[in-house]
Design a protein around this motif. Structure first.
Motif, PDB file in Angstrom:
ATOM      1  N   ALA A  30     -68.030  16.042 -72.294  1.00  0.00           N
ATOM      2  CA  ALA A  30     -66.772  16.097 -71.645  1.00  0.00           C
ATOM      3  C   ALA A  30     -66.196  17.213 -71.330  1.00  0.00           C
ATOM      4  CB  ALA A  30     -66.098  15.347 -72.702  1.00  0.00           C
ATOM      5  N   LEU A  31     -66.494  18.359 -72.085  1.00  0.00           N
ATOM      6  CA  LEU A  31     -66.090  19.599 -71.658  1.00  0.00           C
ATOM      7  C   LEU A  31     -66.687  20.275 -70.401  1.00  0.00           C
ATOM      8  CD1 LEU A  31     -66.003  21.519 -74.832  1.00  0.00           C
ATOM      9  CD2 LEU A  31     -63.866  20.765 -73.568  1.00  0.00           C
ATOM     10  N   HIS A  34     -65.149  18.267 -67.359  1.00  0.00           N
ATOM     11  CA  HIS A  34     -63.696  18.185 -67.523  1.00  0.00           C
ATOM     12  C   HIS A  34     -63.020  16.825 -67.671  1.00  0.00           C
ATOM     13  CE1 HIS A  34     -64.169  22.257 -66.383  1.00  0.00           C
ATOM     14  NE2 HIS A  34     -64.858  22.256 -65.573  1.00  0.00           N
ATOM     15  N   THR A  35     -63.502  16.152 -68.482  1.00  0.00           N
ATOM     16  CA  THR A  35     -63.087  14.744 -68.851  1.00  0.00           C
ATOM     17  C   THR A  35     -62.572  14.414 -70.105  1.00  0.00           C
ATOM     18  OG1 THR A  35     -65.232  13.857 -69.034  1.00  0.00           O
ATOM     19  CG2 THR A  35     -64.305  13.637 -66.762  1.00  0.00           C
ATOM     20  N   LEU A  36     -62.433  15.750 -70.777  1.00  0.00           N
ATOM     21  CA  LEU A  36     -62.072  15.461 -72.155  1.00  0.00           C
ATOM     22  C   LEU A  36     -60.777  14.551 -72.475  1.00  0.00           C
ATOM     23  CD1 LEU A  36     -62.790  16.187 -75.199  1.00  0.00           C
ATOM     24  CD2 LEU A  36     -61.762  18.416 -74.931  1.00  0.00           C
ATOM     25  N   GLN A  37     -59.854  14.927 -71.577  1.00  0.00           N
ATOM     26  CA  GLN A  37     -58.417  14.400 -71.536  1.00  0.00           C
ATOM     27  C   GLN A  37     -58.322  12.921 -70.957  1.00  0.00           C
ATOM     28  OE1 GLN A  37     -55.844  17.916 -70.346  1.00  0.00           O
ATOM     29  NE2 GLN A  37     -55.848  18.555 -72.214  1.00  0.00           N
ATOM     30  N   SER A  38     -59.405  12.395 -70.536  1.00  0.00           N
ATOM     31  CA  SER A  38     -59.207  11.124 -69.773  1.00  0.00           C
ATOM     32  C   SER A  38     -59.161  10.090 -71.138  1.00  0.00           C
ATOM     33  CB  SER A  38     -60.339  10.983 -69.020  1.00  0.00           C
ATOM     34  OG  SER A  38     -61.784  10.582 -69.748  1.00  0.00           O
ATOM     35  N   VAL A  39     -58.492   8.946 -70.663  1.00  0.00           N
ATOM     36  CA  VAL A  39     -58.384   7.786 -71.637  1.00  0.00           C
ATOM     37  C   VAL A  39     -59.608   7.345 -72.477  1.00  0.00           C
ATOM     38  CG1 VAL A  39     -57.316   5.652 -72.243  1.00  0.00           C
ATOM     39  CG2 VAL A  39     -56.061   7.501 -70.773  1.00  0.00           C
ATOM     40  N   THR A  41     -62.571   8.772 -72.717  1.00  0.00           N
ATOM     41  CA  THR A  41     -63.488   9.586 -73.448  1.00  0.00           C
ATOM     42  C   THR A  41     -62.555   9.884 -74.985  1.00  0.00           C
ATOM     43  OG1 THR A  41     -64.006  11.105 -71.650  1.00  0.00           O
ATOM     44  CG2 THR A  41     -64.117  12.048 -73.820  1.00  0.00           C
ATOM     45  N   ILE A  42     -61.250   9.763 -74.956  1.00  0.00           N
ATOM     46  CA  ILE A  42     -60.533   9.865 -76.036  1.00  0.00           C
ATOM     47  C   ILE A  42     -60.439   8.331 -76.875  1.00  0.00           C
ATOM     48  CG2 ILE A  42     -58.015   9.766 -76.985  1.00  0.00           C
ATOM     49  CD1 ILE A  42     -57.281  11.750 -74.500  1.00  0.00           C
TER      50      ILE A  42
END
Length: 97
Positions: A30-31, A34-39, A41-42
């Motif tokens: 995810a890092l 750049h998708t670490l803050q997507s719903v 992934t969370i």
């Protein structure tokens, strides 16, 4: 019965270790993307964290408590020892310790 208890304990702990590796891999990917803050992934990370906590707690509590069938066999030995000190009329005789 003891082997089933140990198998379950090891399975919990192995699942916990595998989930930790999966959690770390997901964060790494995810890092990089750049998708670490997507719903999604969370949500995935929260679910994996719940699995890590549950399996880790279950495995460690089983490890700390130990096998319950082993403590049952020691209690059986104690009751056999006390029955050996009974007299013929069923009354217990005092024993020295």
């Amino acid at each position: 019965m003891a082997s089933q208890f140990k198998f379950r304990m090891r399975l919990y702990l192995l699942t916990c270790v595998a989930s930790i590796a999966w959690f770390a891999s997901t964060i790494h990917d995810a890092l990089r993307d750049h998708t670490l803050q997507s719903v999604p992934t969370i949500f995935l990370l929260v679910c994996i964290a719940i699995v890590i906590v549950y399996t880790g707690y279950s495995g460690m509590s089983m490890w700390i408590k130990g096998d319950p069938s082993e403590s049952d066999s020691s209690e059986d030995a104690n009751t056999q020892d006390s029955s050996a000190h009974e007299s013929n009329d069923g009354k217990c005789m005092p024993t020295r310790k």
